[in-house]
Design an enzyme around this catalytic site. Structure first.
Site, short mmCIF file in Angstrom:
data_model
loop_
_atom_site.label_atom_id
_atom_site.label_comp_id
_atom_site.label_asym_id
_atom_site.label_seq_id
_atom_site.Cartn_x
_atom_site.Cartn_y
_atom_site.Cartn_z
N ASP A 47 0.78 -1.41 0.15
CA ASP A 47 0.08 0.09 -0.10
C ASP A 47 0.81 1.33 -0.20
O ASP A 47 1.98 1.32 0.97
CB ASP A 47 -0.82 0.14 1.27
N HIS A 48 0.53 2.31 -0.71
CA HIS A 48 1.20 3.47 -0.86
C HIS A 48 2.73 3.62 -0.91
O HIS A 48 3.49 4.07 -0.05
CB HIS A 48 0.84 4.31 0.43
N HIS A 61 -7.96 9.91 4.82
CA HIS A 61 -7.06 9.12 5.59
C HIS A 61 -7.24 9.51 6.99
O HIS A 61 -7.08 10.84 7.74
CB HIS A 61 -5.51 8.96 5.60
N GLY A 62 -7.62 8.48 8.09
CA GLY A 62 -7.80 8.66 9.50
C GLY A 62 -8.97 9.21 9.88
O GLY A 62 -9.86 9.24 9.01
N GLY A 75 -8.88 5.58 2.64
CA GLY A 75 -9.44 6.41 3.87
C GLY A 75 -10.74 5.96 4.07
O GLY A 75 -11.78 6.65 4.60
N VAL A 106 -9.01 0.21 4.68
CA VAL A 106 -9.09 0.56 5.97
C VAL A 106 -7.80 0.44 6.92
O VAL A 106 -7.10 -0.72 6.71
CB VAL A 106 -10.37 -0.24 6.79
P1 13P Z 1 -8.04 4.83 7.00
O1 13P Z 1 -6.71 4.99 8.22
O2 13P Z 1 -8.57 6.37 6.93
O3 13P Z 1 -8.85 3.76 7.23
O4 13P Z 1 -7.12 4.82 5.64
C1 13P Z 1 -6.58 3.85 5.40
C2 13P Z 1 -5.93 3.91 3.83
O5 13P Z 1 -6.46 4.41 3.14
C3 13P Z 1 -4.66 2.92 3.62
O6 13P Z 1 -4.21 2.99 2.18
#
Ligand code: 13P
Length: 276
Positions: free
Chosen positions: A82-83, A179-180, A208, A230
């Protein structure tokens, strides 16, 4: 079984549901996610954010653990980076056995995002690995404003051109999540989601997911999003379960936090229309 996310995303797109993509951060969270996928007999995009989250694991450790649980599982598990913002991280993830990677160049301008994504797509596809990219930047919930101006949303024409130019397998779009946890209430631009869904053939991804509201997420999952990421909700649930459970020792505390994580994942499988 360890697989790429290609077919499971296509199935989700055709079936009108979204896969859950939880980020693991240690052995327990990784195992808990896979156990719930097995219990519900559902596929999982087991994700690890090597560069962004406060993880207890190095990329190599995460790959070993993730591969172990995926390879020994009865259900289809994609191991997803991820990312990934650095090409170097992405190359390492592929070498360690991740079957799916995200190149996140969403804070760059359009041309640079295309250039970096294309480079990763060529590299990953040559090695049988699928690629997610992002266009339109999903920011942080802490700086979220309910009076969003239109510029935060992914443009339909940009998304179309981006996919044509890069050959990416799935696309994360910005439609109002962050996010968060949110400062304020998330406002999802469903109209933009429908426009992008109708303009593109590939599966769409939403980042997010945490605290975005079950009703919003259900609509996203049934109206065009094929995977929802998530993270925050899991770590909050792990902490709350351990804090409120009054554990008598360390092992009971770990067990309680695992249960907290599992309940959140079970919940999202239902909300995202994967299971009844
Ligand atoms: P959240 O922490 O808001 O659930 O986001 C997670 C996310 O998008 C990881 O790529």
């Amino acid at each position: 079984m360890l697989v790429t996310s290609k077919e499971m995303l296509e199935r989700a797109k055709a079936g009108g549901y979204a896969l859950v993509a939880p980020d693991y951060y240690d052995n327990n969270s990784c195992r808990a996610f896979v156990q719930v996928a097995e219990e519900l007999n559902q596929p999982l995009v087991l994700s690890f954010a090597a560069e962004t989250h406060d993880s207890m694991l190095s990329l190599e450790e995460a790959a070993l653990i993730g591969r172990y649980y995926a390879e020994t599982s009865k259900v289809d598990i994609a191991l997803h980076l991820d990312h990934g913002t650095k090409f170097d991280t992405i190359k390492k993830a592929i070498a360690y056995g991740f079957t799916s990677v995200m190149i996140d160049a969403s804070s760059c301008d359009f041309e640079e995002n295309v250039r970096r994504t294309k480079e990763v797509v060529e590299y990953a596809h040559a090695r049988g690995v699928v690629v997610e990219a992002e266009i339109g930047h999903v920011g942080s919930g802490e700086t979220y404003s309910t009076s969003q101006d239109d510029s935060i949303y992914t443009e339909v024409e940009d998304a179309k051109r981006f996919v044509e130019l890069t050959g990416v397998d799935s696309l994360a779009i910005s439609i109002g999540t962050a996010h968060g946890h949110y400062k304020g209430t998330p406002v999802i631009n469903f109209e933009r989601l429908h426009e992008i869904r109708d303009a593109l053939d590939i599966p769409l991804v939403l980042h997010g997911g945490s605290s975005s509201g079950d009703e919003n997420l259900r609509r996203c999952a049934t109206e065009g999003i094929s995977k929802i990421n998530v993270f925050t909700d899991f770590v909050v649930a792990a902490f709350e379960a351990a804090k409120n459970g009054n554990p008598k020792d360390w092992f009971e505390l770990l067990h309680m936090s695992d249960e907290g994580i599992k309940n959140v994942l079970r919940h999202y499988y239902r909300v995202f229309n994967c299971v009844e």
